[in-house]
Design a protein around this motif. Structure first.
Motif, PDB file in Angstrom:
ATOM      1  N   UNK A 163       0.835  -1.196   0.000  1.00 41.93           N
ATOM      2  CA  UNK A 163       0.000   0.000   0.000  1.00 41.93           C
ATOM      3  C   UNK A 163       0.873   1.252   0.000  1.00 41.93           C
ATOM      4  N   UNK A 164       0.299   2.420  -0.295  1.00 39.38           N
ATOM      5  CA  UNK A 164       1.065   3.662  -0.171  1.00 39.38           C
ATOM      6  C   UNK A 164       1.746   3.736   1.189  1.00 39.38           C
ATOM      7  N   UNK A 165       2.927   4.301   1.226  1.00 40.81           N
ATOM      8  CA  UNK A 165       3.765   4.218   2.413  1.00 40.81           C
ATOM      9  C   UNK A 165       3.083   4.747   3.666  1.00 40.81           C
ATOM     10  N   UNK A 166       2.275   5.800   3.534  1.00 41.83           N
ATOM     11  CA  UNK A 166       1.613   6.349   4.724  1.00 41.83           C
ATOM     12  C   UNK A 166       0.624   5.346   5.304  1.00 41.83           C
ATOM     13  N   UNK A 167      -0.158   4.679   4.427  1.00 39.38           N
ATOM     14  CA  UNK A 167      -1.133   3.689   4.890  1.00 39.38           C
ATOM     15  C   UNK A 167      -0.427   2.454   5.430  1.00 39.38           C
TER      16      UNK A 167
END
Length: 401
Positions: A163-167
């Motif tokens: 997933x996107x790094x923040x998520x």
């Protein structure tokens, strides 16, 4: 200190506190021993306790290190939930009992020392269960369920990393998760949603009432899979809605992870195929991609054939004859029962082959403070009309001439 709740003891059990201290000041660990004595047997539970040592024990170098560490669990007819809680508390891991398993299932374990993993697998074997490993969780579930549940944790965790790094960072952050007795799965789903700041559709989960629980240092993958697995459901993530839902499990899971090629030699590959006939191995230069169930990945990581159990310290380096105890047992109990309990606690092997059953059944009383184990055993024998001699680590008991 880990103690057994009073409601888990036999109705006629009598509890006595035994504190033992290694002779001299070189030992940094003081064991605390709880003895449970009833009319038929003596149950011994040893909890290694020290203000300086216990935090280090609970914060293991790694999950696999904890599984290799020595675990001593002694008890007869203890509820499975009590044994699981004691092991979890002592080692700082999570022992999860699947909802289809009766947590009051009686478990009996001998005093023989072994690794934590050996202890867990002995518990499972005695209860006809299966063990699954997915750091930091050990799963006890029916055959065919535990390994699959652990595999789904590893698989969901692997998917979250994409997933996107923040998520990914948010969902994989370890947190403690706890709920109260009589909580419903839907309520727990909302706790998970709040803890990891993600939407979870908990309404699709069946209604049930769960006992209180605390999970230590788990990520969202651990929490979601454990919540759903007992209902034969698995979490799925909708990236468009950024929401987790739950679907019916249709087939066993497999997960692909990569390892250095040196960890999966030809002999290891043959062993992995015995564990999971469907395992797939794909060479990628210095790495090898292994697709299989959690038992396959646990075998690669643990490499138990080369690892030796890590000692927890305590009295291990102190000769049995030099160990000191404070022992108070109310009332009169059979000499054989108390002798066996003291020998188990101090590390002596008890040999009563030359003693008559009449003398071994004689009731004796005992209340000593800061005495050597040898002196305590001699006192018991004197009251019962017995003699004792010590050969290294064996206490040889015989009838008095």
């Amino acid at each position: 200190m880990v103690c057994i709740p009073c409601d888990s003891l036999p109705s006629r059990a009598v509890m006595a506190m035994v504190s033992a201290q290694a002779f001299g000041r070189s030992s940094s660990l003081c064991p605390l021993v709880m003895m449970m004595v009833n009319l038929r047997s003596v149950l011994l539970s040893i909890a290694w306790f020290s203000a300086a040592i216990l935090p280090a024990v609970c914060a293991a170098d790694s999950f696999d290190d904890q599984l290799r560490s020595v675990c001593r669990v002694v008890g007869t007819e203890l509820p499975l939930r009590v044994v699981a809680q004691r092991i979890g508390d002592a080692h700082g891991i999570n022992v999860w009992i699947d909802r289809r398993v009766d947590p009051s299932t009686p478990v009996s374990l001998s005093a023989a020392a072994g690794s934590l993993q050996q202890t867990l697998e002995a518990i499972a074997a005695k209860s006809q269960l299966e063990v699954g490993y997915a750091s930091p969780v050990v799963i006890l579930a029916p055959q065919g369920v535990a390994i699959d549940t652990a595999t789904r944790i590893l698989k969901l965790r692997s998917e979250m990393k994409q997933l996107p790094i923040s998520a990914a960072t948010r969902l994989l952050e370890p947190q403690d998760l706890a709920w109260d007795r009589l909580s419903t799965p839907a309520e727990i789903a909302q706790q998970i949603a709040a803890a990891w700041q993600v939407s979870v559709v908990g309404e699709s989960l069946p209604h049930d009432l769960w006992d209180r629980c605390k999970l230590r240092g788990v990520d969202a993958a651990d929490a979601l899979v454990l919540l759903a697995a007992g209902f034969d459901l698995a979490p799925n993530y909708d990236p468009q809605q950024a929401t987790f839902g739950f679907d019916r499990i249709e087939k066993s899971a497999g997960v692909a992870l990569e390892y250095p090629s040196t960890k999966v030699a030809a002999s290891m590959a043959r062993e992995l195929r015995k564990i999971d006939p469907d395992v797939k191995l794909e060479n990628r230069g210095a790495l090898i991609r292994v697709t299989g169930n959690s038992a396959v990945h646990h075998r690669i990581r643990s490499d138990r054939s080369a690892a030796k159990p890590k000692q927890n310290g305590g009295l291990a380096d102190v000769a049995p004859g030099m160990r000191r105890f404070t022992l108070r047992i109310p009332g009169m109990k059979p000499a054989a029962s108390i002798l066996q309990a003291v020998c188990n606690a101090s590390g002596f092997t008890l040999d009563t082959s030359a003693a008559s059953s009449e003398n071994l059944k004689r009731p004796v009383g005992l209340e000593v403070e800061d005495q050597l184990a040898t002196a305590i055993i001699e006192s018991i024998c004197t009251q019962a009309g017995l003699t004792v001699r010590f050969d290294a680590t064996t206490a040889v008991v015989a009838d008095r001439p």
